[in-house]
Design a protein around this motif. Structure first.
Motif, PDB file in Angstrom:
ATOM      1  N   TYR A 174      32.290  39.386  38.225  1.00 45.79           N
ATOM      2  CA  TYR A 174      32.396  38.992  39.628  1.00 45.79           C
ATOM      3  C   TYR A 174      31.434  37.862  39.953  1.00 45.79           C
ATOM      4  CZ  TYR A 174      28.318  42.121  40.138  1.00 45.79           C
ATOM      5  OH  TYR A 174      27.092  42.736  40.011  1.00 45.79           O
ATOM      6  N   LEU A 181      32.705  33.736  37.488  1.00 48.37           N
ATOM      7  CA  LEU A 181      32.532  35.188  37.557  1.00 48.37           C
ATOM      8  C   LEU A 181      31.459  35.573  36.539  1.00 48.37           C
ATOM      9  CD1 LEU A 181      36.311  36.247  37.771  1.00 48.37           C
ATOM     10  CD2 LEU A 181      34.747  35.623  39.624  1.00 48.37           C
ATOM     11  N   TYR A 230      36.521  38.901  41.899  1.00 51.40           N
ATOM     12  CA  TYR A 230      36.262  39.793  40.762  1.00 51.40           C
ATOM     13  C   TYR A 230      37.527  39.980  39.931  1.00 51.40           C
ATOM     14  CZ  TYR A 230      38.590  43.696  43.215  1.00 51.40           C
ATOM     15  OH  TYR A 230      39.498  44.510  43.835  1.00 51.40           O
TER      16      TYR A 230
END
Length: 648
Positions: A174, A181, A230
């Motif tokens: 995330y 991420l 995410y």
């Protein structure tokens, strides 16, 4: 591995089908699917002398015996069925195994009156197999499915859960931008087996299907009120699509929530149980509302009777696939209902109770594994089944303190649940969270479900209501009854009053039933000519609004005011509203546009919606709420199909 006997039987049935029905053909396209929700088209030709009851059986896994279908569709539902040919297109949910389709001949002379579905309709018989399709499967390596979020009780965290077919090591990655991420957390894995379930159909060959492996990860150290992106999965098993959510911010002074009970799930086929087509509309309108919020945090609260799987495990898969578009964006919170838990040997079953077999033998096991709510509440089952979790808990969201209870387990004084509720309600910081919203499944007050739960309600009023009144709870929400019903501020069946001219203030909690999100098995309020013996439930004076439309409620709170609005699925508009001030006073109730004593009132949300006769309770702060007969609103039934009365 397919058992040898089962495999041999299937070969035998296929040979019989090929030799006796050589002119019948069945085909399926495509034969490989990527993800849940992808469509397949089944075509058939050459059926001689078609019967209205000929049907297509849907099987997963393909090794299932004929009677163990997950669903069926009558060929006569297609326009060309009388020609012996036709086609059907349906979406499939990934059950971590392949699918197969079989066509059967069934005639009226073969109906078995005692073999019926949940609606007492005869279940199809599988004696005469006409055709068997090739198998259809899902591509491996496409990443996890059934992604859903939940709060943990800590502001800088967000939980995410999902399902994989093999339980291999998986992760959540995330970050604040879609392309970066960079933060990664590992998930823990849980699973349950057929032996963990308590009774049939949940632990039988008809109801049981492999539930897969349930992963649970927590995203940590989140910044307040930020949009995060995410993704879940692994390099070996594949990664999901990229989702997003907005992190909590308790300092924002604002709360958005969407609340309902008894939603269930919709299937594109008939099965052993009634499924809930209206659940699709509920999700559609909530999706609209979430989209309209933009980058503001929100949450969903589903207060019992979640999937209505009742022992048929593929309906849990169907439910999570259906809610993923919203549950992957905002936290999805739940409390336990009778259809997740109740069974004859449950550990707390007083002789006065109405707890029965509503859980279909699940005894809370899928519910306890597939969700992970804040806190650590649990109750042993007293059997091989693991302890039931997610029973009672609380959390803060902006200016609102949310509390959840279990109406299916012990809530008497001296129980762990009662002690938790008492301590929690007494400890609320009303400066930080001026509003308290209390939720459970079976209602303390309802005018729509007859005598079945009278004994339970009597104990709830005796033991729980004093906690709600003494701790100035603003709003109490229940499900179980599949209608919307708002009561006056209540204490022991007595409507309270608000401060006016220095008189004593009795601002009791406002209780509202919100079990109208999908399930429609519910007694109605008016007599029906075709069912003269069905009970009729008149509207008592304490009931200020009863709505028969499916829908949900939308909550918006600031530090100064909380507004709860009832949104109808038939038009997506507001049909009832109640407002509270942070002081605890009920500012107004009902939809209004005009003088305080208006009989016809309207609401402006995204347009004007006529809702009939509603009393606006309080054009100014402190208006008296009491037993005023013309205050009550019984909304006009919009033509929904007749409702059965056997079960809630």
């Amino acid at each position: 591995m397919i058992p040898f006997v089962t495999f041999t039987l299937l070969i035998f049935f296929n040979l019989i089908s090929s030799s006796s029905s050589s002119q019948i053909s069945i085909s399926v396209t495509p034969k490989t699917l990527s993800k849940s929700g992808d469509f397949v088209t089944i075509k058939w030709t050459g059926i001689p002398s078609p019967s209205k009851l000929d049907f297509l059986g849907i099987y997963s896994p393909p090794s299932s015996l004929h009677d163990n279908f997950i669903g069926y569709i009558f060929l006569s539902s297609t326009s060309e069925w009388e020609s012996g040919s036709g086609s059907i297109s349906i979406p499939l949910v990934n059950l971590r195994s392949g699918y197969q389709f079989r066509i059967f001949r069934w005639t009226e002379s073969e109906i078995v009156p005692d073999l019926v579905d949940h609606d007492h309709n005869p279940l199809p018989q599988t004696k005469h197999l006409l055709a068997v399709s090739e198998e259809v499967g899902f591509v491996s390596g496409q990443g996890p499915e059934q992604v859903h979020l939940a709060l943990t009780g800590f502001e800088d965290e967000m939980r995410v859960m999902f399902v994989t077919p093999d339980g291999k090591e998986s992760y959540v990655r995330y970050g604040l931008t879609r392309g970066r991420l960079g933060r990664v957390v590992k998930t823990r894995v849980v699973r349950y087996e057929k032996e963990d379930l308590c009774d049939a159909p949940a632990n039988s060959s008809i109801g049981w299907r492999d539930p897969g492996y349930i992963h649970d990860g927590v995203m940590l150290n989140l910044k307040k009120g930020k949009k995060y992106y995410y993704q879940v999965g692994s390099d070996s098993g594949g990664w999901s699509t990229i989702y997003s959510f907005v992190s909590q911010n308790r300092d924002s002074g604002e709360t958005y929530a969407f609340l309902f009970g008894d939603m269930g799930t919709a299937t594109p086929y008939l099965t052993f149980l009634r499924t809930q087509d209206e659940s699709k509309s509920t999700i559609k309108w909530i999706s609209r509302d979430i989209e309209a919020l933009g980058n503001k945090p929100a949450l969903i609260s589903h207060i019992g009777d979640i999937s209505y799987a009742r022992g048929y495990s593929w309906l849990w898969d169907n439910f999570f696939t259906q809610v993923e578009p919203v549950a992957s964006r905002v936290p999805y919170h739940v409390c336990i209902g009778n259809h997740e838990y109740d069974w004859p040997l449950q550990p707390w079953k007083p002789d006065w109770s109405s707890y029965g077999k509503d859980g279909g033998g699940e005894c809370g096991v899928p519910y306890s594994h597939k969700f992970h709510m804040p806190g650590n509440s649990s109750v042993p089952t007293g059997m091989h089944a693991p302890a039931t979790r997610n029973l009672y808990y609380s959390f803060d969201s902006g200016p609102v303190h949310f509390v959840y209870m279990s109406t299916e387990t012990n809530f008497f004084p001296g129980s762990n649940q009662y002690d938790f509720l008492k301590h929690d309600l007494e400890s609320v910081d009303r400066v930080k969270t001026p509003f308290v919203v209390f939720q459970g499944h079976r209602p303390m007050y309802s005018s729509s479900s007859g005598t079945k739960d009278i004994s339970l309600r009597k104990r709830m009023i005796e033991y729980l209501e004093p906690l709600l009144v003494m701790n100035n709870v603003n709003l109490v929400l229940w499900g179980h009854v599949h209608r919307y019903e708002r009561f006056c501020p209540l204490n022991n069946f007595t409507c309270g009053s608000l401060a006016l001219n220095g008189k004593e203030r009795k601002a009791f909690p406002v209780q509202i039933v919100i079990g109208m999100a999908g399930q429609d098995w519910q007694p109605i309020w008016a007599p029906r000519e075709d069912h003269p013996t069905d009970p009729i439930f008149p509207q008592p004076l304490q009931s200020l609004y009863r709505g028969s439309e499916f829908g949900y409620v939308r909550l918006h709170a600031t530090k100064k005011k909380l507004t709860l609005s009832y949104v109808g699925n038939h038009d997506g508009e507001v049909h009832d509203k109640v407002e509270f001030l942070a002081s605890g006073q009920l500012l107004s109730a009902g939809i209004r546009d005009g003088p305080a004593d208006a009989v016809h009132m309207e609401s402006k949300f995204s347009g004007y919606v006529k809702v009939g006769s509603v009393l606006m309770l309080g054009a100014f702060m402190g208006y008296i709420v009491g037993f005023i007969s013309h205050a009550r609103k019984n909304s006009v039934d919009k033509g929904w199909r007749p409702i059965k009365t056997e079960e809630i």
